[in-house]
Motif scaffolding. Structure first.
Motif, PDB file in Angstrom:
ATOM      1  N   ASN A 265       0.811  -1.219   0.000  1.00 55.13           N
ATOM      2  CA  ASN A 265       0.000   0.000   0.000  1.00 55.13           C
ATOM      3  C   ASN A 265       0.843   1.268   0.000  1.00 55.13           C
ATOM      4  OD1 ASN A 265       0.934  -0.163   2.613  1.00 55.13           O
ATOM      5  ND2 ASN A 265      -1.014   0.361   3.576  1.00 55.13           N
ATOM      6  N   VAL A 267       3.517   2.166   1.896  1.00 53.71           N
ATOM      7  CA  VAL A 267       4.006   2.681   3.174  1.00 53.71           C
ATOM      8  C   VAL A 267       5.444   2.232   3.401  1.00 53.71           C
ATOM      9  CG1 VAL A 267       3.726   2.512   5.689  1.00 53.71           C
ATOM     10  CG2 VAL A 267       1.724   2.811   4.219  1.00 53.71           C
ATOM     11  N   ASN A 277       0.440   0.969  11.527  1.00 52.09           N
ATOM     12  CA  ASN A 277      -0.651   0.940  10.554  1.00 52.09           C
ATOM     13  C   ASN A 277      -0.610  -0.306   9.672  1.00 52.09           C
ATOM     14  OD1 ASN A 277      -1.984   3.442  11.134  1.00 52.09           O
ATOM     15  ND2 ASN A 277      -0.306   4.538  10.149  1.00 52.09           N
ATOM     16  N   SER A 542      -1.357  21.923   8.836  1.00 47.33           N
ATOM     17  CA  SER A 542      -1.316  20.604   8.210  1.00 47.33           C
ATOM     18  C   SER A 542       0.045  20.408   7.558  1.00 47.33           C
ATOM     19  CB  SER A 542      -2.425  20.472   7.166  1.00 47.33           C
ATOM     20  OG  SER A 542      -3.691  20.598   7.773  1.00 47.33           O
ATOM     21  N   ASP A 544       3.127  16.987   6.365  1.00 46.66           N
ATOM     22  CA  ASP A 544       3.482  15.582   6.162  1.00 46.66           C
ATOM     23  C   ASP A 544       4.573  15.202   7.141  1.00 46.66           C
ATOM     24  OD1 ASP A 544       1.849  14.953   3.796  1.00 46.66           O
ATOM     25  OD2 ASP A 544       3.165  16.371   2.749  1.00 46.66           O
ATOM     26  N   GLY A 554       3.869   6.987   2.021  1.00 46.37           N
ATOM     27  CA  GLY A 554       2.669   6.338   2.515  1.00 46.37           C
ATOM     28  C   GLY A 554       1.887   7.128   3.529  1.00 46.37           C
ATOM     29  N   GLY A 555       2.315   8.331   3.847  1.00 42.29           N
ATOM     30  CA  GLY A 555       1.597   9.136   4.820  1.00 42.29           C
ATOM     31  C   GLY A 555       0.329   9.741   4.233  1.00 42.29           C
ATOM     32  N   THR A 556      -0.604  10.077   5.093  1.00 42.31           N
ATOM     33  CA  THR A 556      -1.863  10.699   4.652  1.00 42.31           C
ATOM     34  C   THR A 556      -1.969  12.138   5.141  1.00 42.31           C
ATOM     35  OG1 THR A 556      -2.997   9.782   6.597  1.00 42.31           O
ATOM     36  CG2 THR A 556      -3.077   8.492   4.559  1.00 42.31           C
ATOM     37  N   GLY A 557      -0.870  12.704   5.581  1.00 44.89           N
ATOM     38  CA  GLY A 557      -0.897  14.061   6.117  1.00 44.89           C
ATOM     39  C   GLY A 557      -1.140  14.048   7.609  1.00 44.89           C
ATOM     40  N   ASN A 604      -1.352  11.992  13.894  1.00 51.41           N
ATOM     41  CA  ASN A 604      -1.662  11.021  12.842  1.00 51.41           C
ATOM     42  C   ASN A 604      -3.097  10.505  12.915  1.00 51.41           C
ATOM     43  OD1 ASN A 604       1.053  10.325  11.306  1.00 51.41           O
ATOM     44  ND2 ASN A 604       1.550  10.690  13.466  1.00 51.41           N
TER      45      ASN A 604
END
Length: 628
Positions: A265, A267, A277, A542, A544, A554-557, A604
């Motif tokens: 995925n 990450v 995660n 906001s 990263d 792979g981060g979502t912010g 996170n």
């Protein structure tokens, strides 16, 4: 001295003093009680630093300094020997692992021919070692490294139900990757049995060896296949009189199959050991929790040309780059053990094999940024998170990313030499290591409610000279660089150390992950109150998650907040949770629950609101129920 009393109860039962014995949670209750007593009285004094191994009950005798009749003391792996035949191994045979019986059919999905990033003059600086290693993926005619099916077959061949002498093995299925591939390990021991309890009772410390968290870094996995054979049927087997070893050759099967750094995925799993995660990071957390290793070794490879050719017109020179845990709140005695008992002997072992080494370092993806940084200080990598679990935690990086199969025998040789040194250091210092771990567990527990705790720390900027290779001539070229040293950390944010953390009843996702980290979490059985610092938000933005290379894959912010602690009495509802800091892994709770850091559960979005957590500033008088 004044003490508050903890209470616990099972559902439907009258409250009991928390010291009451329960067969369901004997170690938890006794550990918390002991820690409370230490906290209430005084901090644990530092013991004298041990200079020689000391005896302890149930511990095996020290390793002999030279071979005795009937005893094989393994020399460092990698001594030049004739290739090994495929029959069972004898004590005088070399370190070359024999191939498996006919393997499963091989389907090559990647690893086609590649253009080398440098010419013959540079390549000549890295001759093959005198010893040849044999695994499925190291065959001369191979285009792909060992597949996961072949890796499974290799480990299964060593998991012999018919016990060979005193050595026992056990195949471990640690979990499944995101694409359904098994994450496998092998336990090797001479304890009476292979359960974690039997290993504990044997008086031998346990080591966990991990390879290929990044799928495009194959040398660690191939080396750990060699190590697994040598521990169970070869030159390293005598070390099992002193230590137990769990080998996880490939932590990221999907990335290995695709030849990519990240998991399926996308990450970077080596930045996921606090957040947990991915199922791959959770599998490694599980094996560390179950076997409580005194040492964790993480085998990686690093970029050889790429950014260095772009920024410095130079090629990486060192065979091996090394680093131990460098993060806030890592105990000083474990840092000392890492340096004196592991790093120094490992450098010497590599040098004896004609292999070069230095501290691990990297550089950012920004072509205009020519700073060089050691491995990061954030509590998110396996190296740092396993350190905060009170282990010696070592990173071993060989030169390999971006060069395909070039120098693969030398890369594996570097890994085998370094890992063999770490195993021997553990065997020789087993009693000292247990003494240090025992002290550290008590000392961390005793620090609850006392003094300051570091919330964030940074590396120290300095300068130093590194040696690179000229890409045309292969000559050694010293370059003076801006150097961020993780060996000396600068605290950038500190606070009073709380007694524990409160979490709301809705914080079940955070509670699950804290338990996976090996932390004790207690559920409140009856409403109460506590003196606490709540968090008042002063700013928000906001962004990263970042490491020294750049944005983490792979981060979502994340939500970056600044907060001001506000002291008050708070209501503690039934069903909410308390995480006491008078427990050995307390510093992991600090890393996860202080909201204004990039790795925190709040940043996170594992915890949704600042009102769901608070810092408990005095020992609470609360009633708890069983949570397991």
């Amino acid at each position: 001295m004044t003490m508050h009393t903890f209470f616990r109860r099972t559902r439907g039962a009258e409250p009991q003093p928390f010291s009451a014995w329960s067969p369901q949670t004997p170690w938890k209750i006794s550990a918390v009680l002991a820690a409370v007593l230490l906290t209430a009285c005084s901090s644990t004094p530092l013991p004298p630093w041990p200079s020689t191994p000391t005896a302890r009950p149930n511990a095996p005798a020290p390793l002999p300094s030279r071979a005795q009749k009937g005893t094989v003391v393994p020399a460092p792996l990698g001594q030049a020997t004739a290739p090994r035949p495929t029959q069972p191994l004898g004590p005088s045979q070399g370190v070359v692992a024999s191939p498996l019986p006919p393997p499963a059919p091989l389907v090559v999905q990647n690893d086609g021919p590649m253009s080398p990033p440098y010419g013959a003059a540079v390549a000549a600086q890295f001759p093959d070692p005198a010893v040849a290693y044999a695994t499925p993926g190291l065959a001369a005619d191979r285009r792909a490294f060992t597949t996961n099916a072949e890796l499974a077959q290799w480990l299964q061949s060593l998991d012999d139900p018919a016990q060979r002498g005193a050595t026992r093995t056990r195949l471990l299925n640690l979990g499944m990757s995101q694409r359904g591939e098994p994450i496998l390990g092998l336990l090797a021991t001479r304890a009476p049995g292979t359960s974690p309890a039997q290993l504990d009772n044997s008086g031998r410390p346990t080591v966990v060896l991990i390879g290929q968290q990044h799928g495009d870094e194959p040398a660690g996995a191939e080396a750990l296949l060699v190590i697994s054979r040598e521990l169970t049927q070869g030159l390293l087997e005598p070390l099992l009189d002193r230590i137990n070893v769990v080998i996880v050759p490939r932590a990221n099967p999907d990335g290995a199959a695709a030849g990519t750094r990240v998991t399926a995925n996308g990450v970077d799993m080596n930045r996921d050991h606090l957040l947990l995660n991915t199922p791959e990071a959770r599998a490694l957390a599980g094996v560390v929790n179950e076997y409580r290793p005194i040492l964790v070794v993480d085998a990686h490879e690093y970029t050889v040309a790429g950014r260095y050719l772009q920024k410095f017109n130079a090629i990486q020179r060192y065979d091996t780059l090394l680093q131990y845990t460098t993060t806030a709140n890592y105990p000083e005695f474990l840092t000392k053990a890492s340096q004196e008992w592991y790093h120094q002997p490992m450098v010497a072992a590599l040098k004896a094999q004609g292999l070069t080494s230095d501290w691990y370092y990297t550089t950012s993806n920004n072509p205009d940024d020519k700073r060089i940084s050691m491995g990061g200080t954030q509590p998110d990598t396996g190296r740092n998170v396993n350190g905060l679990k009170n282990a010696v935690s070592l990173l071993i990086e060989t030169r390999g990313v971006g060069i395909g199969r070039m120098h693969i025998q030398r890369r594996v040789h570097s890994q085998v030499t370094a890992i063999g040194s770490a195993l021997r250091s553990t065997a020789e210092r087993a009693a000292n290591l247990e003494q240090v771990r025992s002290f550290v567990a008590r000392d961390i527990s005793a620090q609850a409610c006392r003094d300051q705790v570091v919330i964030e720390a940074a590396a120290t900027p300095t300068q130093r000279e590194l040696e690179f290779l000229d890409p045309d001539t292969g000559a050694v070229r010293p370059i003076r660089v801006e150097w961020n040293s993780s060996l000396t950390l600068r605290p950038t944010k500190t606070r009073a150390r709380p007694c524990g953390y409160w979490l709301s009843a809705s914080s079940t996702a955070a509670v699950e992950r804290l338990k996976l980290l090996g932390l004790q979490v207690m559920r409140v059985a009856e409403p109460g109150s506590a003196l606490a610092d709540t968090y008042r938000e002063t700013s928000r933005e906001s962004g990263d998650r970042q490491d020294v290379i750049g944005t983490i894959a792979g981060g979502t912010g994340i939500v970056r907040v600044q907060v001001a602690p506000m002291r008050s009495a708070i209501d503690v509802p039934a069903g909410s949770f308390y995480i006491p800091l008078n427990q050995p892994r307390a510093n992991l709770a600090v890393a996860a629950l202080e909201p204004d850091t990039q790795n925190s559960y709040f940043a996170n979005r594992v915890i949704d609101d600042l009102g769901q957590t608070a810092r408990i500033m005095s020992n609470p008088s609360l009633v708890f129920e069983e949570t397991d």
